[in-house]
Design a protein around this motif. Structure first.
Motif, PDB file in Angstrom:
ATOM      1  N   GLY A 121       0.817  -1.209   0.000  1.00 27.51           N
ATOM      2  CA  GLY A 121       0.000   0.000   0.000  1.00 27.51           C
ATOM      3  C   GLY A 121       0.846   1.253   0.000  1.00 27.51           C
ATOM      4  N   ASP A 122       0.567   2.169   0.927  1.00 28.39           N
ATOM      5  CA  ASP A 122       1.318   3.410   1.012  1.00 28.39           C
ATOM      6  C   ASP A 122       2.394   3.345   2.092  1.00 28.39           C
ATOM      7  OD1 ASP A 122      -0.281   3.359   3.222  1.00 28.39           O
ATOM      8  OD2 ASP A 122      -1.118   5.371   2.960  1.00 28.39           O
ATOM      9  N   MET A 123       2.849   2.132   2.408  1.00 25.53           N
ATOM     10  CA  MET A 123       3.893   1.923   3.413  1.00 25.53           C
ATOM     11  C   MET A 123       5.203   1.539   2.727  1.00 25.53           C
ATOM     12  SD  MET A 123       2.146   2.118   6.410  1.00 25.53           S
ATOM     13  CE  MET A 123       2.746   1.027   7.700  1.00 25.53           C
ATOM     14  N   VAL A 171       8.425  10.476   3.936  1.00 22.20           N
ATOM     15  CA  VAL A 171       8.187  11.421   2.855  1.00 22.20           C
ATOM     16  C   VAL A 171       9.271  12.488   2.886  1.00 22.20           C
ATOM     17  CG1 VAL A 171       6.578  13.077   1.844  1.00 22.20           C
ATOM     18  CG2 VAL A 171       5.713  11.001   2.956  1.00 22.20           C
ATOM     19  N   SER A 172       9.962  12.653   1.762  1.00 20.89           N
ATOM     20  CA  SER A 172      11.050  13.617   1.679  1.00 20.89           C
ATOM     21  C   SER A 172      10.587  14.885   0.984  1.00 20.89           C
ATOM     22  CB  SER A 172      12.233  13.013   0.907  1.00 20.89           C
ATOM     23  OG  SER A 172      12.820  11.946   1.627  1.00 20.89           O
ATOM     24  N   VAL A 173      10.838  16.014   1.618  1.00 19.86           N
ATOM     25  CA  VAL A 173      10.512  17.314   1.039  1.00 19.86           C
ATOM     26  C   VAL A 173      11.709  18.231   1.264  1.00 19.86           C
ATOM     27  CG1 VAL A 173       8.982  19.313   1.086  1.00 19.86           C
ATOM     28  CG2 VAL A 173       8.053  17.019   1.521  1.00 19.86           C
ATOM     29  N   PRO A 174      12.280  18.798   0.202  1.00 20.20           N
ATOM     30  CA  PRO A 174      13.417  19.698   0.407  1.00 20.20           C
ATOM     31  C   PRO A 174      12.997  20.966   1.133  1.00 20.20           C
ATOM     32  CG  PRO A 174      12.689  19.739  -1.874  1.00 20.20           C
ATOM     33  CD  PRO A 174      11.922  18.642  -1.209  1.00 20.20           C
ATOM     34  N   GLU A 175      13.900  21.509   1.924  1.00 19.38           N
ATOM     35  CA  GLU A 175      13.644  22.745   2.654  1.00 19.38           C
ATOM     36  C   GLU A 175      14.112  23.921   1.802  1.00 19.38           C
ATOM     37  OE1 GLU A 175      14.402  22.197   7.155  1.00 19.38           O
ATOM     38  OE2 GLU A 175      15.911  20.988   6.148  1.00 19.38           O
ATOM     39  N   ASP A 176      13.199  24.704   1.332  1.00 24.00           N
ATOM     40  CA  ASP A 176      13.534  25.809   0.449  1.00 24.00           C
ATOM     41  C   ASP A 176      14.352  26.865   1.180  1.00 24.00           C
ATOM     42  OD1 ASP A 176      13.594  27.176  -1.915  1.00 24.00           O
ATOM     43  OD2 ASP A 176      11.684  28.194  -1.589  1.00 24.00           O
ATOM     44  N   ARG A 177      15.179  27.579   0.407  1.00 25.72           N
ATOM     45  CA  ARG A 177      15.989  28.682   0.925  1.00 25.72           C
ATOM     46  C   ARG A 177      16.986  28.232   1.975  1.00 25.72           C
ATOM     47  NH1 ARG A 177      15.659  32.025  -2.900  1.00 25.72           N
ATOM     48  NH2 ARG A 177      16.448  33.662  -1.540  1.00 25.72           N
ATOM     49  N   LYS A 178      17.521  27.033   1.804  1.00 25.11           N
ATOM     50  CA  LYS A 178      18.554  26.512   2.698  1.00 25.11           C
ATOM     51  C   LYS A 178      19.811  26.256   1.877  1.00 25.11           C
ATOM     52  CE  LYS A 178      15.920  26.033   6.441  1.00 25.11           C
ATOM     53  NZ  LYS A 178      16.162  26.706   7.730  1.00 25.11           N
ATOM     54  N   TYR A 179      20.973  26.304   2.546  1.00 28.85           N
ATOM     55  CA  TYR A 179      22.209  26.021   1.831  1.00 28.85           C
ATOM     56  C   TYR A 179      22.223  24.580   1.328  1.00 28.85           C
ATOM     57  CZ  TYR A 179      24.140  30.475   3.312  1.00 28.85           C
ATOM     58  OH  TYR A 179      24.351  31.823   3.495  1.00 28.85           O
ATOM     59  N   ASN A 180      21.673  23.667   2.113  1.00 31.54           N
ATOM     60  CA  ASN A 180      21.491  22.284   1.674  1.00 31.54           C
ATOM     61  C   ASN A 180      20.027  21.937   1.862  1.00 31.54           C
ATOM     62  OD1 ASN A 180      21.400  19.577   1.142  1.00 31.54           O
ATOM     63  ND2 ASN A 180      22.839  18.955   2.733  1.00 31.54           N
ATOM     64  N   PRO A 181      19.185  22.208   0.866  1.00 40.23           N
ATOM     65  CA  PRO A 181      17.739  21.957   1.016  1.00 40.23           C
ATOM     66  C   PRO A 181      17.390  20.488   1.180  1.00 40.23           C
ATOM     67  CG  PRO A 181      18.213  23.377  -0.881  1.00 40.23           C
ATOM     68  CD  PRO A 181      19.514  22.781  -0.442  1.00 40.23           C
ATOM     69  N   TRP A 182      18.325  19.592   0.871  1.00 43.42           N
ATOM     70  CA  TRP A 182      18.023  18.153   0.871  1.00 43.42           C
ATOM     71  C   TRP A 182      18.560  17.450   2.118  1.00 43.42           C
ATOM     72  CZ3 TRP A 182      21.228  20.600  -2.717  1.00 43.42           C
ATOM     73  CH2 TRP A 182      20.538  21.199  -3.777  1.00 43.42           C
ATOM     74  N   ARG A 183      19.040  18.227   3.090  1.00 42.63           N
ATOM     75  CA  ARG A 183      19.728  17.652   4.249  1.00 42.63           C
ATOM     76  C   ARG A 183      18.896  16.581   4.957  1.00 42.63           C
ATOM     77  NH1 ARG A 183      23.971  18.982   7.431  1.00 42.63           N
ATOM     78  NH2 ARG A 183      24.317  20.891   6.225  1.00 42.63           N
ATOM     79  N   ASN A 184      17.595  16.759   5.046  1.00 45.33           N
ATOM     80  CA  ASN A 184      16.747  15.828   5.792  1.00 45.33           C
ATOM     81  C   ASN A 184      15.962  14.878   4.886  1.00 45.33           C
ATOM     82  OD1 ASN A 184      17.442  16.909   8.381  1.00 45.33           O
ATOM     83  ND2 ASN A 184      16.084  18.636   7.976  1.00 45.33           N
TER      84      ASN A 184
END
Length: 346
Positions: A41-43, A105-118
């Motif tokens: 499913g969605d897992m 669920v991965s979502v980049p953090e906008d306006r960050k030096y590394n938006p993909w850190r998490n």
């Protein structure tokens, strides 16, 4: 966490030459694949060793790396990421059962030096306005697919390896047409699609056939038009790159290219300037510095390998030992503003 009830188990049996980490592929019949898709499913699904409790990230996949201009071919497979084996080295096989976990669920953090850190696993950030796809692994930049229609060819750059170094380079001053990881040929039906001089052919990214990330790997499959100097279609190429979720010291990519004669016969002329793909290595590890090429035949260096046929070529070299673990060079790192001799702190 919920234990899935399905009608089979998975057994992993290591080979004597197995090096960790590793990704293994289990081919599934259609009914089993569909059952796993339905039950997950969605897992996210994991495999868990009943004896040791070890867990292995899994990824179901239906899109092959091979493709036609109409789309990717189909595969039904389960990919398993094995980062460790039980501490008890006498374990010759693992009996695994499926478990479920809430999907991360991965979502980049906008306006960050590394938006993909998490972000999690292999994450693809498609920035259409910038005509590029950013690829990160567990929050660290790995590569970018650059496909602007205003450049002569799409390419991948950088390719981040151990300690934050890029293993390739883009457009060095002596070869401006060399773009990291790229494709080209200097004689396609008499047309040039290699250099970037005036009145030469070019490659244009038409569309994505596959673009997805996951806990085990991400995949970019693109349809590329090869054009002559007047914009006429020479051929189409389906180009796939898979990037696996390996630790920073063990990056692993798979490449697959198919050429499609969709507009009449295609003849590749005899030229030393043709490759599927080319790799322009970091200047520090080229053959004039620390780089060493070794072929399956035992031949070494460019002089011994150039123009020969071989199953594989190993390329190794030493990069400056700068610690980029936190994305910041140490205070005593060498910083040179030009090609003059530099000293620490310049």
């Amino acid at each position: 966490m919920i234990t899935m009830t399905i009608d089979f188990k998975v057994r992993l049996i290591p080979s004597t030459s197995m090096l960790l980490p590793i990704v293994t592929r289990l081919e599934l019949d259609t009914s089993t694949y569909q059952q796993l898709v339905q039950e997950s499913g969605d897992m996210d699904i994991w495999l868990q060793d009943e004896a040791s409790g070890l867990e292995f990230a899994c990824q179901l996949n239906s899109q092959s790396m091979s493709a036609t201009p109409e789309g990717t071919n189909t595969e039904h497979a389960l990919y398993v990421l094995i980062k460790e084996w039980p501490a008890d080295s006498s374990a010759t096989e693992l009996s695994l059962v499926f478990t479920q976990k809430v999907k991360q669920v991965s979502v980049p953090e906008d306006r960050k030096y590394n938006p993909w850190r998490n972000t999690y696993g292999v994450f693809l950030d498609h920035q259409e306005e910038n005509a590029r796809v950013i690829v990160s692994i567990e929050g660290s930049l790995t590569t970018r697919y650059m496909y602007s229609p205003f450049v002569p060819k799409p390419y991948y750059y950088p390719l981040i390896g151990p300690k934050g170094h890029t293993l390739i380079q883009d457009a060095p001053d002596d070869h401006l047409h060399h773009h990291g990881l790229w494709w080209g040929h200097d004689d396609v039906n008499g047309h040039k699609a290699y250099h970037e001089f005036r009145r030469e052919g070019r490659q244009t990214h038409r569309k994505f056939l596959a673009l997805f990330g996951g806990p085990v790997f991400g995949q970019i499959t693109s349809l590329v038009d090869w054009l002559d100097e007047d914009g006429g279609l020479l051929l189409q190429e389906t180009r796939s790159v898979r990037i696996y979720n390996m630790p920073r010291e063990a990056r692993y990519l798979d490449l697959h290219t198919s050429l499609h004669a969709v507009n009449g016969e295609v003849v590749f002329g005899s030229t030393k300037e043709g490759g599927f793909p080319f790799i322009r290595v970091n200047e520090q590890i080229n053959g004039f510095h620390t780089g060493l090429l070794t072929a399956a035949s035992g031949n070494t260096k460019e002089k011994g390998i150039f123009g020969t046929v071989t199953e594989w070529v190993d390329y190794s070299g030493k990069l400056v030992n700068v610690d980029w673990d936190n994305g910041i060079p140490p205070q005593n790192a060498h910083r040179c503003r030009n090609r003059d001799v530099c000293t620490p702190g310049q």
